[in-house]
Design a protein around this motif. Structure first.
Motif, PDB file in Angstrom:
ATOM      1  N   GLY A 379       0.791  -1.098   0.049  1.00  0.00           N
ATOM      2  CA  GLY A 379       0.063  -0.013   0.021  1.00  0.00           C
ATOM      3  C   GLY A 379       0.719   1.210  -0.084  1.00  0.00           C
ATOM      4  N   SER A 380       0.422   2.444  -0.177  1.00  0.00           N
ATOM      5  CA  SER A 380       1.056   3.719  -0.372  1.00  0.00           C
ATOM      6  C   SER A 380       1.659   3.883   0.969  1.00  0.00           C
ATOM      7  N   GLY A 381       2.843   4.084   0.851  1.00  0.00           N
ATOM      8  CA  GLY A 381       3.690   4.430   2.178  1.00  0.00           C
ATOM      9  C   GLY A 381       3.963   3.254   2.961  1.00  0.00           C
ATOM     10  N   LYS A 382       3.606   2.398   2.778  1.00  0.00           N
ATOM     11  CA  LYS A 382       3.832   1.020   3.635  1.00  0.00           C
ATOM     12  C   LYS A 382       4.829   0.073   3.193  1.00  0.00           C
ATOM     13  N   GLY A 383       5.446   0.277   2.217  1.00  0.00           N
ATOM     14  CA  GLY A 383       6.737  -0.634   1.847  1.00  0.00           C
ATOM     15  C   GLY A 383       6.345  -1.745   1.105  1.00  0.00           C
ATOM     16  N   TYR A 384       7.246  -2.858   1.125  1.00  0.00           N
ATOM     17  CA  TYR A 384       6.999  -3.951   0.377  1.00  0.00           C
ATOM     18  C   TYR A 384       7.031  -5.339   1.352  1.00  0.00           C
ATOM     19  N   ARG A 385       6.396  -6.251   0.936  1.00  0.00           N
ATOM     20  CA  ARG A 385       6.665  -7.592   1.364  1.00  0.00           C
ATOM     21  C   ARG A 385       6.891  -8.485   0.283  1.00  0.00           C
ATOM     22  N   CYS A 386       7.500  -9.607   0.749  1.00  0.00           N
ATOM     23  CA  CYS A 386       8.080 -10.766  -0.166  1.00  0.00           C
ATOM     24  C   CYS A 386       7.111 -11.781   0.071  1.00  0.00           C
ATOM     25  N   PRO A 387       6.144 -12.299  -1.131  1.00  0.00           N
ATOM     26  CA  PRO A 387       5.333 -13.312  -0.801  1.00  0.00           C
ATOM     27  C   PRO A 387       5.940 -14.693  -0.690  1.00  0.00           C
ATOM     28  N   ASP A 393      10.116  -4.427   4.082  1.00  0.00           N
ATOM     29  CA  ASP A 393      10.626  -3.466   4.338  1.00  0.00           C
ATOM     30  C   ASP A 393      10.060  -2.092   3.609  1.00  0.00           C
ATOM     31  N   ARG A 394      10.066  -1.180   4.792  1.00  0.00           N
ATOM     32  CA  ARG A 394       9.349  -0.009   4.323  1.00  0.00           C
ATOM     33  C   ARG A 394      10.452   1.012   3.436  1.00  0.00           C
ATOM     34  N   SER A 395      11.683   0.726   3.485  1.00  0.00           N
ATOM     35  CA  SER A 395      12.702   1.454   2.744  1.00  0.00           C
ATOM     36  C   SER A 395      12.916   1.369   1.367  1.00  0.00           C
ATOM     37  N   LEU A 396      12.194   0.257   0.781  1.00  0.00           N
ATOM     38  CA  LEU A 396      12.675  -0.014  -0.338  1.00  0.00           C
ATOM     39  C   LEU A 396      11.777   0.904  -1.368  1.00  0.00           C
ATOM     40  N   ARG A 397      12.062   1.044  -2.327  1.00  0.00           N
ATOM     41  CA  ARG A 397      11.615   2.119  -3.674  1.00  0.00           C
ATOM     42  C   ARG A 397      11.389   1.091  -4.791  1.00  0.00           C
ATOM     43  N   PRO A 398      10.314   1.640  -5.606  1.00  0.00           N
ATOM     44  CA  PRO A 398      10.183   0.870  -6.957  1.00  0.00           C
ATOM     45  C   PRO A 398      11.489   1.024  -7.910  1.00  0.00           C
ATOM     46  N   MET A 399      11.650   0.050  -8.752  1.00  0.00           N
ATOM     47  CA  MET A 399      12.944  -0.227  -9.434  1.00  0.00           C
ATOM     48  C   MET A 399      12.546   0.447 -11.055  1.00  0.00           C
ATOM     49  N   GLU A 400      13.509   1.036 -11.726  1.00  0.00           N
ATOM     50  CA  GLU A 400      13.080   1.672 -13.029  1.00  0.00           C
ATOM     51  C   GLU A 400      13.375   0.547 -13.765  1.00  0.00           C
ATOM     52  N   VAL A 401      12.845   0.014 -14.793  1.00  0.00           N
ATOM     53  CA  VAL A 401      13.164  -1.199 -15.671  1.00  0.00           C
ATOM     54  C   VAL A 401      13.150  -0.612 -17.098  1.00  0.00           C
ATOM     55  N   ARG A 402      13.718  -1.399 -18.043  1.00  0.00           N
ATOM     56  CA  ARG A 402      13.686  -1.036 -19.414  1.00  0.00           C
ATOM     57  C   ARG A 402      12.602  -1.817 -19.842  1.00  0.00           C
ATOM     58  N   ILE A 403      11.797  -1.278 -20.826  1.00  0.00           N
ATOM     59  CA  ILE A 403      10.767  -2.168 -21.485  1.00  0.00           C
ATOM     60  C   ILE A 403      11.118  -2.436 -22.794  1.00  0.00           C
ATOM     61  N   PRO A 404      11.090  -3.875 -23.129  1.00  0.00           N
ATOM     62  CA  PRO A 404      11.477  -4.478 -24.240  1.00  0.00           C
ATOM     63  C   PRO A 404      10.465  -3.846 -25.536  1.00  0.00           C
TER      64      PRO A 404
END
Length: 441
Positions: A379-387, A393-404
């Protein structure tokens, strides 16, 4: 002995039939039967495909014969005029036949008409200007309605000898048999294509599994085989089986497949109506598929001028290449500019070269620092969870990826079924001994 150069144009109709090449075959047969010896090969010269008043393929013919004097030339001209008057589809309001005769000392096209030919190939020509040139050359002309056919007839005579490097064998049925498919065996067309390619071309469309040698209109053409090698063209014809009588046959030399109708422009601002142009620029608006399943995108040149570009439905899978473009892609387009009010100015795409692809990027959830699995946002501002391992981890940010990208660099043309007569086919790279960069996947 002198040479009579005969030009004929604009005798056919889109819906009533006939064909200028058929009339050329009738003329050739009649004149040789009267004892006029031919010189050189009959020529079929295609002119501006973007011209609004053209009938079908916009092709004119050029025939050459030995004569003794001007009186002999007049008799020959009268024979040609009578055949055109008898067979041209004068009932069609768009048909406007013209016949031209020039007497010269040799068989080669007059250099004085080369510029005229190029104007008729790449633009439009005024009839009064054509008649002035003809008068200065001491030629004869006849027309049956408005005289527009005189322009094409003169242009055919003026086409330089080196402009017609392809042979086209045309087999004819009897005129007036109506529309519909010809009785041409499809399997034999496939075999002929496999046996003679690449020295014949556009015999069969392997994308859509259909033969292309036989037209479907009401004209007397039964089938046509074209290519740069006369022997290969004859071989292709011998391999094709037809279940009807061939009335006559003639091989023309032609400017088919030459790409000579294209004008290179520096800027979109130089566009003129009824021309076929080559332009370079960057895609400025993402392609869309509009009504009729046509694809449209916008091109911007280095000076900031913009034009709409269209890949129309008959080009079939070629539209998918256009749909794969993105803003920022650098491309070179070839296409005809024909205004169709109230539509915006549009270049109708005939060829597309992708020179540079813009790099597309997006965002993606980060990888888990413990197990490497793709994480999920909580959720917004709540970070990420590994399924997978449950790490949060609340400190992680989205990664920039190259789109084929969905397309590659290269040169793309429509399938053979959508080629114009003058469109340079991919096979031309083989004839010319250069590596091909054409891609049609």
């Amino acid at each position: 002995m002198r040479i009579a150069h005969v030009g004929i144009d604009d005798t056919d109709s889109n819906y009533l039939g006939m064909c200028t090449t058929y009339i050329g075959a009738l003329v050739d047969e009649r004149l040789k039967g009267l004892g006029y010896a031919g010189i050189g090969e009959p020529r079929l010269i295609r002119l501006n495909p973007a011209y609004p008043m053209k009938t079908r393929g916009n092709g004119a013919v050029h025939l050459r014969y030995y004569i003794h004097d001007r009186r002999d030339a007049s008799r020959l001209f009268e024979e040609v005029e009578n055949i055109v008057a008898r067979y041209a589809t004068l009932k069609d309001p768009k048909t406007d036949p013209g016949v031209v005769l020039l007497v010269r000392d040799d068989q080669y096209p007059p250099q004085e008409l080369e510029g005229f030919y190029l104007s008729a190939l790449r633009g439009t020509v005024d009839l009064s200007a054509a008649l002035r040139i003809l008068m200065n050359l001491g030629g004869m002309a006849a027309w049956f309605k408005g005289g527009r056919g005189v322009i094409g007839a003169m242009a055919a005579i003026g086409a330089p000898e080196g402009s017609s490097t392809v042979y086209e064998l045309l087999a004819y049925r009897s005129a007036g048999l109506g529309k519909g498919p010809r009785n041409v065996d499809e399997e034999s067309v496939r075999l002929a294509d496999l046996e003679t390619w690449p020295m014949t071309y556009d015999n069969y469309d392997w994308y859509y599994m259909e033969p292309l040698v036989a037209p479907r209109g009401p004209d007397p053409v039964l089938l046509g085989i074209r290519g740069p090698d006369r022997g290969a063209v004859l071989r292709g014809y011998d391999l094709i089986k037809v279940d009807c009588r061939v009335e006559r046959l003639l091989i023309y030399r032609t400017n088919h497949g030459s790409g000579s109708h294209v004008l290179d422009l520096e800027s979109i601002s130089e566009l003129k109506p009824y021309t076929t142009v080559r332009l370079e620029g960057r895609v400025s608006k993402r392609p869309i598929m509009g009504s009729g399943s046509h694809v449209f995108f916008e091109l911007e040149d280095s000076r900031g001028f913009r034009i709409r570009v269209a890949a129309y439905e008959p080009t079939k899978h070629f539209r998918l290449i256009a749909m794969g473009l993105e803003p920022g892609d650098r491309v070179r387009i070839t296409g005809s500019f024909r205004p169709h009010d109230p539509d915006p100015p549009t270049v109708n795409l005939e060829r597309l070269e992708v020179l540079e692809l813009a790099q597309l990027t997006g965002v993606s959830a980060p990888r888990c620092p413990k197990c490497g699995h793709r994480m999920e946002s909580e959720g917004s501002g709540k970070g990420y969870r590994c399924p997978k391992c449950g790490h949060r981890d609340r400190s992680l940010r989205p990664m920039e990826v190259r789109i084929p990208r969905k397309i590659t660099l290269g040169e793309f043309v429509p399938p053979p079924r959508a080629h114009r007569h003058l469109t340079k086919p991919p096979e031309a790279s083989i004839w010319e001994g250069r590596p091909s960069c054409s891609v049609e996947e």
